[in-house]
Design a protein around this motif. Sequence first.
Motif, mmCIF file in Angstrom:
data_model
loop_
_atom_site.group_PDB
_atom_site.id
_atom_site.type_symbol
_atom_site.label_atom_id
_atom_site.label_comp_id
_atom_site.label_asym_id
_atom_site.label_seq_id
_atom_site.Cartn_x
_atom_site.Cartn_y
_atom_site.Cartn_z
ATOM 1 N N LEU A 45 78.038 47.206 38.239
ATOM 2 C CA LEU A 45 78.521 46.366 39.331
ATOM 3 C C LEU A 45 79.761 45.637 38.852
ATOM 4 O O LEU A 45 79.723 44.918 37.851
ATOM 5 N N ARG A 46 80.842 45.802 39.572
ATOM 6 C CA ARG A 46 82.105 45.152 39.223
ATOM 7 C C ARG A 46 82.512 44.233 40.377
ATOM 8 O O ARG A 46 82.533 44.648 41.541
ATOM 9 N N ASN A 47 82.835 42.982 40.044
ATOM 10 C CA ASN A 47 83.291 41.988 41.016
ATOM 11 C C ASN A 47 84.725 41.602 40.681
ATOM 12 O O ASN A 47 84.993 41.154 39.563
ATOM 13 N N TYR A 48 85.633 41.763 41.631
ATOM 14 C CA TYR A 48 87.030 41.409 41.435
ATOM 15 C C TYR A 48 87.395 40.298 42.412
ATOM 16 O O TYR A 48 87.299 40.482 43.635
ATOM 17 N N ARG A 49 87.807 39.167 41.892
ATOM 18 C CA ARG A 49 88.293 38.073 42.717
ATOM 19 C C ARG A 49 89.810 38.206 42.836
ATOM 20 O O ARG A 49 90.544 38.071 41.844
ATOM 21 N N ALA A 50 90.289 38.467 44.060
ATOM 22 C CA ALA A 50 91.720 38.664 44.276
ATOM 23 C C ALA A 50 92.412 37.329 44.528
ATOM 24 O O ALA A 50 91.768 36.316 44.825
ATOM 25 N N LYS A 51 93.704 37.348 44.399
ATOM 26 C CA LYS A 51 94.486 36.147 44.677
ATOM 27 C C LYS A 51 94.425 35.827 46.158
ATOM 28 O O LYS A 51 94.294 36.714 47.006
ATOM 29 N N ALA A 52 94.508 34.546 46.472
ATOM 30 C CA ALA A 52 94.416 34.105 47.858
ATOM 31 C C ALA A 52 95.614 34.559 48.674
ATOM 32 O O ALA A 52 96.615 35.030 48.126
ATOM 33 N N HIS A 66 81.989 46.446 43.843
ATOM 34 C CA HIS A 66 81.776 47.892 43.890
ATOM 35 C C HIS A 66 80.786 48.306 42.817
ATOM 36 O O HIS A 66 80.721 47.714 41.732
ATOM 37 N N ILE A 67 79.990 49.308 43.142
ATOM 38 C CA ILE A 67 78.944 49.813 42.254
ATOM 39 C C ILE A 67 79.225 51.278 41.957
ATOM 40 O O ILE A 67 79.559 52.060 42.849
ATOM 41 N N TRP A 68 79.071 51.628 40.682
ATOM 42 C CA TRP A 68 79.296 52.989 40.204
ATOM 43 C C TRP A 68 78.044 53.495 39.497
ATOM 44 O O TRP A 68 77.316 52.723 38.884
ATOM 45 N N ALA A 69 77.835 54.791 39.577
ATOM 46 C CA ALA A 69 76.688 55.419 38.909
ATOM 47 C C ALA A 69 77.193 56.329 37.792
ATOM 48 O O ALA A 69 78.159 57.072 37.973
ATOM 49 N N TYR A 70 76.528 56.256 36.637
ATOM 50 C CA TYR A 70 76.866 57.084 35.480
ATOM 51 C C TYR A 70 75.581 57.654 34.880
ATOM 52 O O TYR A 70 74.546 56.979 34.871
ATOM 53 N N PRO A 71 75.641 58.861 34.355
ATOM 54 C CA PRO A 71 74.445 59.425 33.712
ATOM 55 C C PRO A 71 73.988 58.617 32.497
ATOM 56 O O PRO A 71 72.806 58.593 32.174
ATOM 57 N N SER A 72 74.947 57.965 31.813
ATOM 58 C CA SER A 72 74.624 57.203 30.604
ATOM 59 C C SER A 72 75.765 56.239 30.322
ATOM 60 O O SER A 72 76.849 56.324 30.931
ATOM 61 N N LEU A 73 75.554 55.347 29.366
ATOM 62 C CA LEU A 73 76.618 54.426 28.973
ATOM 63 C C LEU A 73 77.768 55.162 28.305
ATOM 64 O O LEU A 73 78.929 54.771 28.440
ATOM 65 N N ASN A 74 77.455 56.222 27.564
ATOM 66 C CA ASN A 74 78.519 57.020 26.958
ATOM 67 C C ASN A 74 79.372 57.690 28.033
ATOM 68 O O ASN A 74 80.606 57.762 27.917
ATOM 69 N N VAL A 98 94.592 40.733 40.922
ATOM 70 C CA VAL A 98 93.261 40.228 40.616
ATOM 71 C C VAL A 98 93.372 38.916 39.846
ATOM 72 O O VAL A 98 94.086 38.817 38.849
ATOM 73 N N GLN A 99 92.637 37.916 40.311
ATOM 74 C CA GLN A 99 92.649 36.608 39.651
ATOM 75 C C GLN A 99 91.541 36.494 38.613
ATOM 76 O O GLN A 99 91.710 35.864 37.577
ATOM 77 N N ASP A 100 90.405 37.126 38.895
ATOM 78 C CA ASP A 100 89.265 37.051 37.985
ATOM 79 C C ASP A 100 88.401 38.280 38.219
ATOM 80 O O ASP A 100 88.425 38.877 39.297
ATOM 81 N N SER A 101 87.631 38.668 37.212
ATOM 82 C CA SER A 101 86.756 39.830 37.358
ATOM 83 C C SER A 101 85.538 39.657 36.460
ATOM 84 O O SER A 101 85.580 38.945 35.449
ATOM 85 N N SER A 102 84.461 40.315 36.843
ATOM 86 C CA SER A 102 83.260 40.338 36.025
ATOM 87 C C SER A 102 82.580 41.679 36.232
ATOM 88 O O SER A 102 82.832 42.377 37.224
ATOM 89 N N ARG A 103 81.747 42.037 35.289
ATOM 90 C CA ARG A 103 81.058 43.317 35.394
ATOM 91 C C ARG A 103 79.690 43.213 34.745
ATOM 92 O O ARG A 103 79.485 42.432 33.812
ATOM 93 N N ARG A 104 78.766 44.004 35.269
ATOM 94 C CA ARG A 104 77.410 44.085 34.745
ATOM 95 C C ARG A 104 76.988 45.539 34.711
ATOM 96 O O ARG A 104 77.257 46.273 35.658
ATOM 97 N N CYS A 105 76.337 45.938 33.647
ATOM 98 C CA CYS A 105 75.631 47.205 33.639
ATOM 99 C C CYS A 105 74.192 46.896 34.030
ATOM 100 O O CYS A 105 73.545 46.036 33.412
ATOM 101 N N ILE A 106 73.714 47.551 35.068
ATOM 102 C CA ILE A 106 72.416 47.222 35.645
ATOM 103 C C ILE A 106 71.559 48.477 35.726
ATOM 104 O O ILE A 106 72.075 49.597 35.840
ATOM 105 N N ARG A 107 70.257 48.267 35.623
ATOM 106 C CA ARG A 107 69.315 49.372 35.744
ATOM 107 C C ARG A 107 68.384 49.127 36.925
ATOM 108 O O ARG A 107 67.962 47.994 37.152
#
Length: 276
Positions: free
Chosen positions: A114-121, A161-169, A191-200
Motif C-alpha cells: 500500500l502506497r500513500n502519496y500526499r500531493a501538493k495543494a 494505491h495497492i500492488w500485488a507481488y508474488p514475493s518481496l524479492n 508529491v509532498q509526502d509519501s508512505s508505504r507498507r508491505c501488508i499481508r
Amino acid sequence: MIYELRTYTVKPGTLGDMIKAASTVSRDIRKDDYGKLEGYWSTEIGPLNQVLHMWSYNSFDERARLRAELAKNPRWTGEYVPLIRPLLVRQEVRLMNAVRPPVAPASTGNVYELRNYRAKAAGGLKQWLDAFTTVLPEREKYSKIVGLWTTEAGQPNEACHIWAYPSLNARAEARGKAMKIRPGRNFSGRVQDSSRRCIRPSCCRRRTRRCSECGGTVARMERSAIRGPAPGIPGLRFRFTRATGATTPPSNNSSRVSRARSAAAHGASPSRHAAA
C-alpha cells in the motif's frame, strides 16, 4: 461507489487477538450487511502492529445509514467492541473515490504494498494522477495494480494505491525496473509526502473441511485480499490447523502442548498442522 480504508494500530503483542476478533465475531455480525468488506490486511513492513480493512458503500448516505445501524446492533456493541477496545491505540479513517476500482489478483499467495502519496495543494494531485495514469500501462508490465484511489476525507490531496507481488524479492525487482520509466522521474516534484507498507492478507472467514493427511476435521483459514467476482477470496496459501476456533497460533506453552497432543492422537506430526 465510495471506499473506506480503516487503519487500526494495536498494542504490541495483541495483533493476533485483533485478527481473531475480526475474523470470527466481527464477520459473524457484519457479514456484508453493513458495507462490503473488500480486504483485510496486517502490516509486515512499515508501521507495525496495524490492521487495515477496506469497505465499500454505494454512497456517503448509505455509509452513514449502515454505520448508524451497526452502532445499534446489540451484538456489535456487546460482543465485538468490548473485545477490541482494550487492544486499540489509534484509529485512522480515509474515505476514498476509486480511480481504478479494486480487482482481484490472478494468483494467490501474494504480498501486497500500500502506497500513500500526499500531493501538493492546489492542483498537485490532479497533475500527479495525469502523469501516473499515463505511464501506468508501462508500469503494469512489471506488476499489476490492485486498485487506485484518491482521498475525499481524512487525508486531503492523497492518492492511495495497492500492488500485488508474488514475493518481496519480486517486488524489489519490479520496483527497480519501474524506476527506469522516464516520466516517473517527474513524480517527486508533485508529491509532498509519501508512505508505504508491505501488508499481508489476514483471516476474515473460516471454513471447515476434511484434512487429506489424517482425515480429521480441520479449519481452513481463507485469507482475504481483494474480493473477486467468485465467492472465494484470493489470498495467502494456507496450511491446516485443527478446528479449535483459533485464528492465530497460541502464545503460551500449554496451548502448544495441547495442540501437539491433539495432532499426535490423530497420528500426525504437529508441524504438519502448523498455522500459516
